[in-house]
Design an enzyme around this catalytic site. Structure first.
Site, PDB file in Angstrom:
ATOM      1  N   CYS A  38       0.058  -1.050   0.189  1.00  0.00           N
ATOM      2  CA  CYS A  38       0.297   0.221  -0.496  1.00  0.00           C
ATOM      3  C   CYS A  38       0.862   1.536  -0.058  1.00  0.00           C
ATOM      4  O   CYS A  38       0.661   2.303  -0.116  1.00  0.00           O
ATOM      5  CB  CYS A  38      -0.635   0.115   1.656  1.00  0.00           C
TER       6      CYS A  38
ATOM      7  N   GLU B 273      -2.494  -3.496  -5.691  1.00  0.00           N
ATOM      8  CA  GLU B 273      -3.901  -4.112  -4.785  1.00  0.00           C
ATOM      9  C   GLU B 273      -4.623  -2.673  -6.268  1.00  0.00           C
ATOM     10  O   GLU B 273      -5.129  -2.720  -5.287  1.00  0.00           O
ATOM     11  CB  GLU B 273      -4.213  -3.893  -3.994  1.00  0.00           C
TER      12      GLU B 273
HETATM   13  O1  AHR Z   1       1.028  -6.279   3.554  1.00  0.00           O
HETATM   14  C1  AHR Z   1       0.109  -5.759   4.586  1.00  0.00           C
HETATM   15  C2  AHR Z   1      -0.626  -4.693   2.776  1.00  0.00           C
HETATM   16  O2  AHR Z   1      -1.362  -6.117   2.758  1.00  0.00           O
HETATM   17  C3  AHR Z   1       0.036  -4.315   1.118  1.00  0.00           C
HETATM   18  O3  AHR Z   1       0.744  -3.040   1.523  1.00  0.00           O
HETATM   19  C4  AHR Z   1      -1.312  -4.476   1.023  1.00  0.00           C
HETATM   20  O4  AHR Z   1      -0.468  -4.881  -1.189  1.00  0.00           O
HETATM   21  C5  AHR Z   1      -2.069  -5.860   1.133  1.00  0.00           C
HETATM   22  O5  AHR Z   1      -3.587  -5.022   1.195  1.00  0.00           O
END
Ligand code: AHR
Length: 662
Positions: free
Chosen positions: A241, A376
């Site tokens: 994220c 994501e």
């Molecule tokens: O791994 C934690 C979070 O999980 C990451 O930042 C994201 O890609 C997923 O939602």
């Protein structure tokens, strides 16, 4: 003399339950299946849980440049301390002026709390450094640095002190290496102004001297060793994220991570406020661990670097209105960032970014082959932007493999929409994420068996078994189910090219998310059960898949298979067959291993058996007992293996030598 398996290995076998079932696993040795990619089992880092600042990046001072939004976050001040903002580093402009309070007993001083304290070890060296000058009208000033046990913990006594003179009105860096006389996991750093003359201080830093590869301002050695010991195939960075940011202004900006650390601008870390129940308002990104360092460490641990860039979208969970994202016709600077990144990694030293890489210490290219575009993401807003990236990347860098996303979920609406779109756009790999409970991991033994072989390959970029019923922490059972699921990755290595567990790191005092692969406090670290499962796979990838079936079907935890999962690989370099069997059931299972299609002179010789098991399914390794649950390797010592007795709740791995096979 050859003994049978059961007699020779009785010492390590667990009790055979009366309910044990008999199975037969036939490994087809006639021909090799698909190659297993060298990238197959890798690592993924994100600065979550104080993974970078407060973790792998070994800086011990928090807010060393006073540039956090609240300049004294991490600091306590006494006497006459003023924050000024015309310092020597334009992108981190703040510094402090310490002036005498005018009273002999009223100290002007600073105190830094570190990250959950400052950890130092007896007889180890630490490099204390800072930039300083004395204001016009003065020639020099004196300061005293101390490492002390916090008053709140014990007596507040300093155990290390060093006095230094600052001279001249120009900014200069000062440095001293000190040796700690004792071990203290939660010390504090104090700086006192001595005498009447004022002093300006900036970028106050304390690092262990003993970092990974002994680098000044480097990475924490025990954590890097854990990464290197994995022998990972790829290394995905920097998130997650944080690639997206809560808004575009706080997205991870790799260009801000270049050059001297003193002038890398601070960024907010979204994980400081994402969870109200794990609220860490002092969590920021200094970018001390930036893209150069990520490329370098990938090279040093032998992993393919796999950077991810922002696709022009803020985190869609937090901010999904159109105005939160970059307009499609304004994407060019973002696409340019991706193009420049390839130049930074691979360009020769005559190029703008290749030259910066060389100036930072690495004239040779990093040889980057993969690029993730977006984390994501979901919806048409992702697809329309990704297409623009792909168009230009294909034109200018056809050699780079592009990784798209299937969204945050392992199935469902976004997933079903995105996969066909990824095929249409023709990305090379699709990044799938699954943080799922036990039931999901148990049901996914055949997940990739029927994937379209003509489309993009799979990168399982973030996954972990999140125990249901409140068991969302690292424990053996979760790692066992991950191991079971991974047989499916391995059997389908023709389409699954990479897989990385997530998240990688967590500080015991500052985590936001669990389970995680490696935990630590300020001085110690521990590899979780999931780490050892990943390592068993990463150390035993083989070079080719071998078909391993029972009555024509893979063992994938299906009905009638009694909780057994299995995969097999051939290692053409070592001339070994490696059979992995995971028994998730409550009883031991007998599995007859048959090797079909071998020539007369090709006799499999058992080399060793590795078992991974814990009597307590909900236990994990701990900082106090880091090797409580580790794989046990037993050399075969000439034993023959006809029937493998796989104990209940065990990941078992059988290695055979077949000397005359290719
Ligand atoms: O791994 C934690 C979070 O999980 C990451 O930042 C994201 O890609 C997923 O939602």
């Amino acid at each position: 003399m050859r003994k049978t398996f059961l007699t020779a290995l009785a010492g390590m076998a667990f009790a055979i339950s009366a309910n044990a079932q008999n199975h037969e696993l036939t490994v087809d040795m006639k021909k090799n299946g698909a190659p297993v990619q060298e990238t197959m089992y890798g690592l993924f880092i994100e600065d979550i849980n104080y993974a970078a600042d407060g973790g792998l990046y070994a800086e011990l001072v928090k807010n060393r440049s006073f540039d956090f939004p609240y300049a004294f976050t991490g600091w306590k001040v006494a006497g006459n301390v003023e924050v000024r903002n015309d310092g020597p580093f334009d992108r981190n402009p703040n510094y402090v002026r310490l002036s005498s309070s005018g009273h002999r007993d009223k100290w002007t001083a600073l105190l830094n709390e570190g990250f959950f304290g400052i950890g130092v070890e007896k007889d180890k060296e630490y490099r204390f450094s800072f930039y300083a000058r004395v204001p016009e009208g003065y020639q020099n000033a004196r300061i005293r640095m101390e490492l002390a046990i916090p008053v709140t913990n014990r007596e507040g006594q300093d155990f290390l002190a060093h006095e230094m003179t600052v001279s001249g009105n120009e900014w200069k860096q000062y440095e001293v290496v000190v040796k700690s006389p004792l071990t203290e996991p939660k010390a504090e750093l104090r700086i006192f102004l001595l005498g009447n003359n004022p002093v300006d201080l900036e970028h106050i830093s304390l690092f262990p001297v003993d970092t990974w590869k002994g680098r000044k301002g480097g990475l924490r050695k025990d954590l890097m060793e854990a990464l290197a010991d994995m022998k990972p195939g790829c290394f995905r960075f920097p998130g997650g994220c944080i690639v997206e940011g809560t808004d575009l202004a706080t997205r991870y900006n790799w260009k801000n991570t270049l050059g001297p650390v003193e002038n890398r601008p601070l960024n907010e870390n979204r994980w400081h406020y994402t969870f109200r129940y794990r609220f860490f308002p002092d969590y920021f990104q200094t970018y001390g661990l930036g893209f150069y360092e990520y490329f370098l460490l990938s090279e040093e641990i032998g992993a393919e670097p796999l950077p991810v860039v922002n696709v022009g979208l803020s985190c869609q969970y937090q901010n999904n209105s159109e105005h939160a994202h970059v307009a499609v016709d304004e994407l060019d600077p973002y696409i340019q960032d991706a193009i420049d990144l390839i130049e930074f990694a691979n360009g020769d030293t005559t190029t703008v970014y290749g030259k910066i890489r060389a100036q930072m210490g690495h004239p040779e290219p990093f040889n980057m082959k993969f690029l993730g575009v977006g984390n994501e993401q979901w919806g048409p807003e992702y697809v329309v932007r990704l297409e623009k990236f792909v168009e230009r990347l294909r034109k200018e860098h056809p050699e780079i493999e592009i990784i798209g996303s299937s969204g945050p979920n392992s199935e469902g609406r976004d997933f079903d929409y995105l996969w066909p779109e990824m095929k249409r756009i023709q990305v090379d790999l699709v990044d799938e994420h699954f943080y799922r409970p036990e039931s999901w991991f148990l049901s996914q033994g055949n997940r990739y068996d029927n994937y379209d072989r003509k489309g993009p390959k799979v990168f399982a970029g973030e996954y972990a078994c999140h125990g249901a019923n409140g068991r969302k922490w690292n424990h053996f059972n979760a790692s066992l189910l991950e191991a079971a699921f991974m047989t499916n990755l391995e059997r389908n290595a023709d389409i699954v090219h990479m897989a990385t567990y997530a998240p990688l790191f967590a500080h015991v005092d500052g985590w936001q998310w669990r389970p995680d692969l490696i935990w630590y406090d300020n001085l110690r670290s521990v590899r979780s059960c999931s780490y050892y499962v990943q390592q068993m796979y990463a150390h035993n990838t083989g070079t080719h898949v071998l078909k391993a079936t029972e009555m024509g079907k893979p063992l994938a935890g299906n009905e009638g298979q009694d909780g057994l999962f299995a995969s097999a690989v051939w290692d053409a370099n070592k001339k070994e067959v490696i059979v992995k069997v995971i028994n998730v059931s409550d009883v031991a299972q007998d599995v007859k291993l048959t090797f079909a299609g071998l020539k007369k002179n090709q006799t499999p010789e058992l080399v060793d058996i590795t078992t991974y098991h814990s009597d307590d399914l909900y236990a994990d390794n701990t900082l106090d007992n880091p090797t409580a649950i580790v794989p046990q390797v037993k050399a075969a010592e000439g034993a023959a293996l006809e029937v493998a007795n796989v104990p209940a709740k065990t990941f078992a791995m059988y290695r055979f030598k077949v000397a005359n096979r290719k």
